[in-house]
Scaffold this motif. Sequence first.
Motif, PDB file in Angstrom:
ATOM      1  N   HIS A 194       0.892  -1.189  -0.196  1.00  0.00           N
ATOM      2  CA  HIS A 194      -0.006  -0.011  -0.194  1.00  0.00           C
ATOM      3  C   HIS A 194       0.877   1.253  -0.049  1.00  0.00           C
ATOM      4  O   HIS A 194       2.144   1.217   0.224  1.00  0.00           O
ATOM      5  N   THR A 195       0.044   2.380  -0.337  1.00  0.00           N
ATOM      6  CA  THR A 195       0.858   3.692  -0.198  1.00  0.00           C
ATOM      7  C   THR A 195       1.382   3.896   1.036  1.00  0.00           C
ATOM      8  O   THR A 195       0.459   3.947   2.040  1.00  0.00           O
ATOM      9  N   PRO A 196       2.675   4.302   1.443  1.00  0.00           N
ATOM     10  CA  PRO A 196       3.155   4.163   2.735  1.00  0.00           C
ATOM     11  C   PRO A 196       2.297   5.299   3.580  1.00  0.00           C
ATOM     12  O   PRO A 196       2.359   5.154   4.666  1.00  0.00           O
ATOM     13  N   ALA A 197       1.922   6.264   3.051  1.00  0.00           N
ATOM     14  CA  ALA A 197       1.343   7.435   3.827  1.00  0.00           C
ATOM     15  C   ALA A 197       0.169   6.958   4.247  1.00  0.00           C
ATOM     16  O   ALA A 197      -0.565   7.663   5.299  1.00  0.00           O
ATOM     17  N   LEU A 198      -0.458   5.785   3.901  1.00  0.00           N
ATOM     18  CA  LEU A 198      -1.715   5.415   4.343  1.00  0.00           C
ATOM     19  C   LEU A 198      -1.523   4.653   5.763  1.00  0.00           C
ATOM     20  O   LEU A 198      -2.578   4.064   6.585  1.00  0.00           O
ATOM     21  N   ASP A 199      -0.211   4.374   6.324  1.00  0.00           N
ATOM     22  CA  ASP A 199       0.068   3.592   7.495  1.00  0.00           C
ATOM     23  C   ASP A 199      -1.077   3.807   8.426  1.00  0.00           C
ATOM     24  O   ASP A 199      -1.736   2.865   8.935  1.00  0.00           O
ATOM     25  N   PRO A 200      -1.450   4.989   9.073  1.00  0.00           N
ATOM     26  CA  PRO A 200      -2.398   5.377  10.263  1.00  0.00           C
ATOM     27  C   PRO A 200      -3.549   4.553   9.823  1.00  0.00           C
ATOM     28  O   PRO A 200      -4.097   3.891  10.730  1.00  0.00           O
ATOM     29  N   VAL A 201      -4.233   4.975   8.666  1.00  0.00           N
ATOM     30  CA  VAL A 201      -5.470   4.439   8.428  1.00  0.00           C
ATOM     31  C   VAL A 201      -5.478   2.739   8.265  1.00  0.00           C
ATOM     32  O   VAL A 201      -6.415   2.269   8.592  1.00  0.00           O
ATOM     33  N   VAL A 202      -4.404   2.267   7.735  1.00  0.00           N
ATOM     34  CA  VAL A 202      -4.367   0.893   7.467  1.00  0.00           C
ATOM     35  C   VAL A 202      -4.027   0.248   8.986  1.00  0.00           C
ATOM     36  O   VAL A 202      -4.965  -0.939   9.304  1.00  0.00           O
ATOM     37  N   THR A 203      -3.187   0.623   9.872  1.00  0.00           N
ATOM     38  CA  THR A 203      -3.195   0.220  11.347  1.00  0.00           C
ATOM     39  C   THR A 203      -4.634   0.153  11.948  1.00  0.00           C
ATOM     40  O   THR A 203      -4.739  -0.845  12.313  1.00  0.00           O
ATOM     41  N   ALA A 204      -5.239   1.205  11.760  1.00  0.00           N
ATOM     42  CA  ALA A 204      -6.538   1.349  12.248  1.00  0.00           C
ATOM     43  C   ALA A 204      -7.410   0.343  11.877  1.00  0.00           C
ATOM     44  O   ALA A 204      -8.272  -0.532  12.673  1.00  0.00           O
ATOM     45  N   LEU A 205      -7.451   0.347  10.531  1.00  0.00           N
ATOM     46  CA  LEU A 205      -8.383  -0.828   9.739  1.00  0.00           C
ATOM     47  C   LEU A 205      -8.196  -2.255  10.150  1.00  0.00           C
ATOM     48  O   LEU A 205      -9.002  -3.114  10.283  1.00  0.00           O
ATOM     49  N   ARG A 206      -6.875  -2.549  10.499  1.00  0.00           N
ATOM     50  CA  ARG A 206      -6.431  -3.959  10.517  1.00  0.00           C
ATOM     51  C   ARG A 206      -6.598  -4.110  12.017  1.00  0.00           C
ATOM     52  O   ARG A 206      -6.688  -5.292  12.502  1.00  0.00           O
ATOM     53  N   ALA A 207      -6.777  -3.029  12.893  1.00  0.00           N
ATOM     54  CA  ALA A 207      -6.961  -3.487  14.291  1.00  0.00           C
ATOM     55  C   ALA A 207      -8.878  -3.210  14.569  1.00  0.00           C
ATOM     56  O   ALA A 207      -9.043  -3.359  15.655  1.00  0.00           O
ATOM     57  N   ASP A 208      -9.391  -2.967  13.402  1.00  0.00           N
ATOM     58  CA  ASP A 208     -10.668  -2.949  13.667  1.00  0.00           C
ATOM     59  C   ASP A 208     -11.675  -4.163  13.679  1.00  0.00           C
ATOM     60  O   ASP A 208     -11.989  -4.628  12.591  1.00  0.00           O
ATOM     61  N   ARG A 209     -11.998  -4.719  14.812  1.00  0.00           N
ATOM     62  CA  ARG A 209     -12.535  -6.017  14.922  1.00  0.00           C
ATOM     63  C   ARG A 209     -14.048  -6.024  14.298  1.00  0.00           C
ATOM     64  O   ARG A 209     -13.863  -7.130  13.574  1.00  0.00           O
ATOM     65  N   ASP A 210     -14.682  -4.985  14.427  1.00  0.00           N
ATOM     66  CA  ASP A 210     -15.949  -5.044  13.511  1.00  0.00           C
ATOM     67  C   ASP A 210     -15.693  -5.459  12.086  1.00  0.00           C
ATOM     68  O   ASP A 210     -16.338  -6.130  11.302  1.00  0.00           O
ATOM     69  N   MET A 211     -14.637  -4.681  11.457  1.00  0.00           N
ATOM     70  CA  MET A 211     -14.622  -4.753  10.127  1.00  0.00           C
ATOM     71  C   MET A 211     -13.935  -6.280   9.805  1.00  0.00           C
ATOM     72  O   MET A 211     -14.281  -6.883   8.630  1.00  0.00           O
ATOM     73  N   LYS A 212     -13.006  -6.811  10.571  1.00  0.00           N
ATOM     74  CA  LYS A 212     -12.639  -8.009  10.454  1.00  0.00           C
ATOM     75  C   LYS A 212     -13.558  -8.968  10.475  1.00  0.00           C
ATOM     76  O   LYS A 212     -13.588 -10.035   9.438  1.00  0.00           O
ATOM     77  N   VAL A 213     -14.725  -9.064  11.458  1.00  0.00           N
ATOM     78  CA  VAL A 213     -15.569  -9.847  11.510  1.00  0.00           C
ATOM     79  C   VAL A 213     -16.638  -9.721  10.451  1.00  0.00           C
ATOM     80  O   VAL A 213     -16.943 -10.746   9.647  1.00  0.00           O
ATOM     81  N   ALA A 214     -16.992  -8.608   9.757  1.00  0.00           N
ATOM     82  CA  ALA A 214     -17.863  -8.363   8.744  1.00  0.00           C
ATOM     83  C   ALA A 214     -17.147  -9.040   7.308  1.00  0.00           C
ATOM     84  O   ALA A 214     -17.824  -9.604   6.876  1.00  0.00           O
ATOM     85  N   ALA A 215     -15.893  -8.804   7.326  1.00  0.00           N
ATOM     86  CA  ALA A 215     -15.054  -9.369   6.321  1.00  0.00           C
ATOM     87  C   ALA A 215     -15.007 -11.132   6.080  1.00  0.00           C
ATOM     88  O   ALA A 215     -15.602 -11.390   5.163  1.00  0.00           O
ATOM     89  N   GLN A 216     -14.946 -11.552   7.387  1.00  0.00           N
ATOM     90  CA  GLN A 216     -15.072 -13.101   7.444  1.00  0.00           C
ATOM     91  C   GLN A 216     -16.656 -13.487   7.114  1.00  0.00           C
ATOM     92  O   GLN A 216     -17.021 -14.574   6.578  1.00  0.00           O
TER      93      GLN A 216
END
Length: 421
Positions: A194-216
């Motif tokens: 991913h584009t490096p400047a996205l790091d903070p958003v990516v970190t938040a998304l990967r820690a987002d339990r609701d999002m991970k559950v929804a994806a599964q």
Amino acid sequence: MSETGYTPLDPQTLPHRLGKVSAVVERVGDPSGWNVREIGDGNLNLVFVVSGAAGQVIVKQALPYVRLVGESWPLPLKRAFFEHNALSRQAARDPGSVPEVYYFNDTQALVVMEYLTDHVILRQSLMKGEMHEGLGGFLGRFCARTAFRGSDLHLNAATRKRDLALFADNIELCDITENLVFSDPYFAAEMNRHTPALDPVVTALRADRDMKVAAQHMKARFANNAETLLHGDLHTGSIMVKDDMARVIDPEFATYGPMGFDIGMLIANFLMAHCAQPGHLPDQAQRAAYQDWILDVVTDIWSGFAQEFTNLWRTERTGILYQATLFEDQNDALGTEQARIDRLCAIWQDMLGFCGIEMHRRILGLAHIAEFDQITDEALRAQCEARGLVLGRAVTIGRSTIRDMDTLKDLVRITTERDYL
Ligand code: SR1
Ligand code: MG
């Protein structure tokens, strides 16, 4: 030649290899005058344009590996078989929507098909700010006709079960979708980028339990709900356009899955084209008008889908599901309408669920899209991609509360006018 007899084509050998195939010679002319160009820019295959005195054809050949990655990632040649079988079903279910197939060779994993003169990949056209009359309606009807006519709503049970079994063997391409779309974006998988400047958003998304559950949850819907024959990879790189004409190509990922999958992936790709416009149309007024047009296309896709699904429900519901004996034959018109509306609501919700996840994987996974990748100003690209990530999350998480298209479009407008970095 390999042990199996398969050998990849190249521009030099192709006239000799296909010069005796009458279906090709009839359309291209004498092989001594053939001109061959390899134009494949996709992730998987070889694609040649063969031109001659009588005309042109496309020759698409599978490679025994993923072209994007190389020979370290083997991929079975049988995907050409699934593409051929999917094209023939799509042609029957929505005539005129896909290129005509002239010849198929299973051993060589190749399909020879219609050359679409002066057509371009829709993704390229969306980056130039071009509009195409009737595009949304065409795509919505394609999704409805292929979804309905490939399902137990329409087919007789034996045909549908045989088809389900046939396409169930497209294991490796399903595996790509299962991993690259539904899982890899949500952890630091090896092939992600991913584009490096996205790091903070990516970190938040990967820690987002609701999002991970929804994806599964959505992965479970994809893997376990064999409702209809899907295109399987319906993005704006799988559509060719010329003015107000369009065709759908590349169904090698075809498999049985949920009815909301194709239309969800498709709408995601339009929403990403919307997010990427600051990188392509610098004039603000022109950009706003074009983004409005993109949202009009999204509206037309869904309304074209819903209208055609309704029409087919009322006229072609000949399968084992919601049979007329329970409804029309008992003068229960309201019952059949209630069932239809329930089905459409379920598809709408799945559509939203898949849509947001496709947006994530095109920004965080292995396979990106040109709309973002071609923005050379990295800070601007990151801003556009961050909007895509935030919008993707809002759409997937909100799938049971976003009730209609106006709500979805409001969400797109509100999300994409803010900055997240
Ligand atoms: C390894 S293949 C990556 C992607 O390319 C195809 O077009 C599909 O979208 C797949 O997910
Ligand atoms: Mg493809």
